[in-house]
Write a protein that holds these residues in place. Structure first.
Motif, PDB file in Angstrom:
ATOM      1  N   THR A  16       7.586  14.832 -11.212  1.00 27.79           N
ATOM      2  CA  THR A  16       6.698  13.898 -11.911  1.00 27.79           C
ATOM      3  C   THR A  16       6.787  12.490 -11.356  1.00 27.79           C
ATOM      4  O   THR A  16       5.762  11.839 -11.126  1.00 27.79           O
ATOM      5  N   PHE A  17       7.995  12.007 -11.122  1.00 22.99           N
ATOM      6  CA  PHE A  17       8.169  10.582 -10.847  1.00 22.99           C
ATOM      7  C   PHE A  17       8.524  10.252  -9.407  1.00 22.99           C
ATOM      8  O   PHE A  17       8.402   9.094  -9.010  1.00 22.99           O
ATOM      9  N   LEU A  18       8.955  11.223  -8.609  1.00 26.28           N
ATOM     10  CA  LEU A  18       9.150  10.947  -7.191  1.00 26.28           C
ATOM     11  C   LEU A  18       7.832  10.585  -6.504  1.00 26.28           C
ATOM     12  O   LEU A  18       7.774   9.596  -5.755  1.00 26.28           O
ATOM     13  N   PRO A  19       6.734  11.340  -6.731  1.00 26.39           N
ATOM     14  CA  PRO A  19       5.453  10.906  -6.132  1.00 26.39           C
ATOM     15  C   PRO A  19       5.000   9.531  -6.620  1.00 26.39           C
ATOM     16  O   PRO A  19       4.460   8.744  -5.836  1.00 26.39           O
ATOM     17  N   LEU A  20       5.223   9.255  -7.912  1.00 30.24           N
ATOM     18  CA  LEU A  20       4.811   7.958  -8.442  1.00 30.24           C
ATOM     19  C   LEU A  20       5.587   6.829  -7.784  1.00 30.24           C
ATOM     20  O   LEU A  20       5.016   5.810  -7.374  1.00 30.24           O
ATOM     21  N   GLY A  21       6.904   6.997  -7.664  1.00 27.65           N
ATOM     22  CA  GLY A  21       7.710   5.970  -7.015  1.00 27.65           C
ATOM     23  C   GLY A  21       7.374   5.809  -5.546  1.00 27.65           C
ATOM     24  O   GLY A  21       7.311   4.692  -5.026  1.00 27.65           O
ATOM     25  N   ALA A  22       7.136   6.945  -4.866  1.00 27.61           N
ATOM     26  CA  ALA A  22       6.794   6.877  -3.445  1.00 27.61           C
ATOM     27  C   ALA A  22       5.462   6.172  -3.223  1.00 27.61           C
ATOM     28  O   ALA A  22       5.279   5.465  -2.224  1.00 27.61           O
ATOM     29  N   GLY A  23       4.518   6.355  -4.154  1.00 29.36           N
ATOM     30  CA  GLY A  23       3.209   5.730  -3.999  1.00 29.36           C
ATOM     31  C   GLY A  23       3.175   4.274  -4.417  1.00 29.36           C
ATOM     32  O   GLY A  23       2.602   3.433  -3.716  1.00 29.36           O
ATOM     33  N   THR A  24       3.793   3.951  -5.564  1.00 30.09           N
ATOM     34  CA  THR A  24       3.688   2.590  -6.096  1.00 30.09           C
ATOM     35  C   THR A  24       4.773   1.650  -5.576  1.00 30.09           C
ATOM     36  O   THR A  24       4.532   0.454  -5.407  1.00 30.09           O
ATOM     37  N   ARG A  25       5.958   2.150  -5.296  1.00 31.97           N
ATOM     38  CA  ARG A  25       7.054   1.290  -4.858  1.00 31.97           C
ATOM     39  C   ARG A  25       7.178   1.225  -3.347  1.00 31.97           C
ATOM     40  O   ARG A  25       7.543   0.196  -2.799  1.00 31.97           O
ATOM     41  N   LEU A  26       6.895   2.342  -2.665  1.00 31.27           N
ATOM     42  CA  LEU A  26       7.011   2.370  -1.205  1.00 31.27           C
ATOM     43  C   LEU A  26       5.663   2.322  -0.509  1.00 31.27           C
ATOM     44  O   LEU A  26       5.601   2.152   0.707  1.00 31.27           O
ATOM     45  N   GLY A  27       4.569   2.527  -1.262  1.00 29.09           N
ATOM     46  CA  GLY A  27       3.233   2.455  -0.679  1.00 29.09           C
ATOM     47  C   GLY A  27       2.901   3.598   0.260  1.00 29.09           C
ATOM     48  O   GLY A  27       2.086   3.423   1.180  1.00 29.09           O
ATOM     49  N   LEU A  28       3.481   4.769   0.052  1.00 27.45           N
ATOM     50  CA  LEU A  28       3.206   5.902   0.930  1.00 27.45           C
ATOM     51  C   LEU A  28       1.822   6.474   0.657  1.00 27.45           C
ATOM     52  O   LEU A  28       1.326   6.428  -0.469  1.00 27.45           O
ATOM     53  N   SER A  29       1.213   7.040   1.680  1.00 30.28           N
ATOM     54  CA  SER A  29      -0.098   7.682   1.536  1.00 30.28           C
ATOM     55  C   SER A  29       0.053   9.014   0.815  1.00 30.28           C
ATOM     56  O   SER A  29       1.158   9.539   0.645  1.00 30.28           O
ATOM     57  N   SER A  30      -1.085   9.583   0.410  1.00 32.39           N
ATOM     58  CA  SER A  30      -1.051  10.878  -0.263  1.00 32.39           C
ATOM     59  C   SER A  30      -0.472  11.964   0.635  1.00 32.39           C
ATOM     60  O   SER A  30       0.273  12.844   0.181  1.00 32.39           O
ATOM     61  N   SER A  31      -0.790  11.917   1.928  1.00 32.13           N
ATOM     62  CA  SER A  31      -0.243  12.897   2.864  1.00 32.13           C
ATOM     63  C   SER A  31       1.271  12.763   2.972  1.00 32.13           C
ATOM     64  O   SER A  31       1.999  13.768   2.999  1.00 32.13           O
ATOM     65  N   ALA A  32       1.765  11.532   3.043  1.00 33.21           N
ATOM     66  CA  ALA A  32       3.211  11.310   3.133  1.00 33.21           C
ATOM     67  C   ALA A  32       3.909  11.751   1.850  1.00 33.21           C
ATOM     68  O   ALA A  32       4.995  12.337   1.896  1.00 33.21           O
ATOM     69  N   ILE A  33       3.289  11.482   0.696  1.00 34.69           N
ATOM     70  CA  ILE A  33       3.862  11.933  -0.578  1.00 34.69           C
ATOM     71  C   ILE A  33       3.923  13.456  -0.611  1.00 34.69           C
ATOM     72  O   ILE A  33       4.916  14.054  -1.047  1.00 34.69           O
ATOM     73  N   GLY A  34       2.867  14.099  -0.136  1.00 30.12           N
ATOM     74  CA  GLY A  34       2.861  15.554  -0.075  1.00 30.12           C
ATOM     75  C   GLY A  34       3.988  16.089   0.795  1.00 30.12           C
ATOM     76  O   GLY A  34       4.632  17.090   0.455  1.00 30.12           O
TER      77      GLY A  34
END
Length: 385
Positions: free
Chosen positions: A227-245
């Motif tokens: 739940t929260f690893l993708p959220l942190g990766a996107g909002t705190r580290l600014g990773l793209s959807s592909s990188a989050i995947g």
């Protein structure tokens, strides 16, 4: 092979949207607690219905539940693509949990019915390959589709894959096959035979209770991470959807690679020892996730968490098959383990959302580490009995 293929395409479809859903909900204005509710609502209905479907499949056969559940997944995918409201997402996730309760635990019981004595680890390990490879392929494909088009395309792709699984099961799974426990006379098999021990009776068995506790606590940490690893990766580290995947995928991919060898090993050494080792590795992995602050740091920490689950879950399922066979209630036992999984996936997002809103993001992986440590300790105290 039909069952494995159906599970593969269905879990790949579910994996398509799982890492994107927290970010999507955040973009719609959802707070951490609401994101936790969206994720947890799936496990709420799954927790409520999975014990009944597991027990009913012991009496009525496995195939109808798998077929109807897969078609339900297809309808839910269409609903995802048609909505953009937070509370609509909650309602759809509730429906998705209902459909899920018909599929995975019943499919696991189906495999358990076919498993010869002494092959429990290997058979469940091979089955889990389909499950984990589907989940690992989904996040990467979903991230690419979202970057290339939008999340609606990911939702529709999930529906297409669920529909493929539905047709595979409808056409190729044997009709009219009903499970029969080894300790039930043949003339009493079928819809009118005794249903076997109830869930409270099963939980009275120390080994079953140990498996339930470990599965629930370890999955709580998985729920926090998904739940929260993708959220942190996107909002705190600014990773793209592909990188989050990719970050989410490595966890499941490592677990998938481990399934067959760890299942083989579980048939030859102490299953309890393997579960304990996996639990301790899970504690360390959650602490590493808390400290990771780069893309590669997240990849390495999440890979370690995947390795922990890859070591622990094949012996968990192997012990589940053994206990289900001895109790004459394979569907009920698999339903009980699925209930533990659902409760963990319900508790993880809700706890994570609470600690983010009331404390800080840094708390959630520490909490997950403590929960896995407690679950591993409780597992040993029950298993040694």
């Amino acid at each position: 092979m039909t069952l494995f293929s159906a599970v593969f395409v269905t879990t790949m479809g579910a994996g398509l949207v799982a890492p994107l859903l927290p970010v999507y909900a955040h973009e719609l204005g959802a707070g951490a607690s609401e994101i936790g509710l969206i994720f947890g609502s799936f496990s709420l209905t799954r927790s409520l219905f999975v014990p009944y479907f597991g027990k009913w499949s012991d009496r009525r056969g496995r195939r109808p539940f798998i077929v109807f559940g897969l078609f339900g997944y297809f309808l839910v995918s269409l609903a995802f693509a048609a909505t953009e409201g937070i509370w609509s997402l909650v309602a759809i996730r509730l429906a998705q949990g209902f459909a899920s309760a018909m599929v995975l635990p019943v499919a696991q019981a189906y495999v358990g019915d076919m498993t010869p004595s002494g092959w429990e680890g290997r058979m469940m390990g091979v089955f889990n390959i389909a499950l984990y490879f589907g989940l690992s392929a989904g996040p990467v494909l979903g991230g690419v589709l979202e970057d290339w088009a939008n999340i609606k395309v990911s939702f529709l792709s999930m529906g297409a894959l669920a529909l493929c699984g539905f047709f595979l099961s409808l056409i190729f799974l044997p009709r009219g096959q009903k499970p029969r426990a080894q300790n039930v006379p043949k003339e009493t098999s079928g819809p009118d035979r005794p249903a076997g021990p109830g869930y409270f009776a099963l939980l009275g068995i120390p080994a079953v209770r140990a498996l339930f506790i470990f599965r629930a606590t370890f999955t709580t940490a998985i729920g926090i991470t998904w739940t929260f690893l993708p959220l942190g990766a996107g909002t705190r580290l600014g990773l793209s959807s592909s990188a989050i995947g990719l970050v989410v995928m490595v966890n499941v991919l490592v677990a998938a690679v481990c399934q067959a060898p760890m299942g083989y090993l579980a048939d030859r050494i102490s299953k309890g020892l393997m579960i304990g080792v996996g639990g301790l590795m899970g504690v360390g992995a959650m602490l590493c996730l808390n400290e990771a602050s780069t893309f590669w740091g997240l990849v390495l920490a999440n890979s370690l968490f995947g390795l922990a689950g890859g070591i622990a879950f094949p012996p968990v399922m192997a012990l589940g098959v053994i206990e289900g066979r001895e109790a004459g209630a394979m569907g009920s036992l698999m339903g009980l383990l699925a209930l533990a999984h659902s409760l963990g996936m319900l508790a993880g997002p809700m706890l994570g959302g609470f600690f983010i809103d009331w404390f800080s993001f840094d708390w959630i992986f520490r909490i997950g580490s403590g929960i896995v440590a407690l679950g591993t300790l409780l597992f040993w105290t029950q298993y040694k009995r």
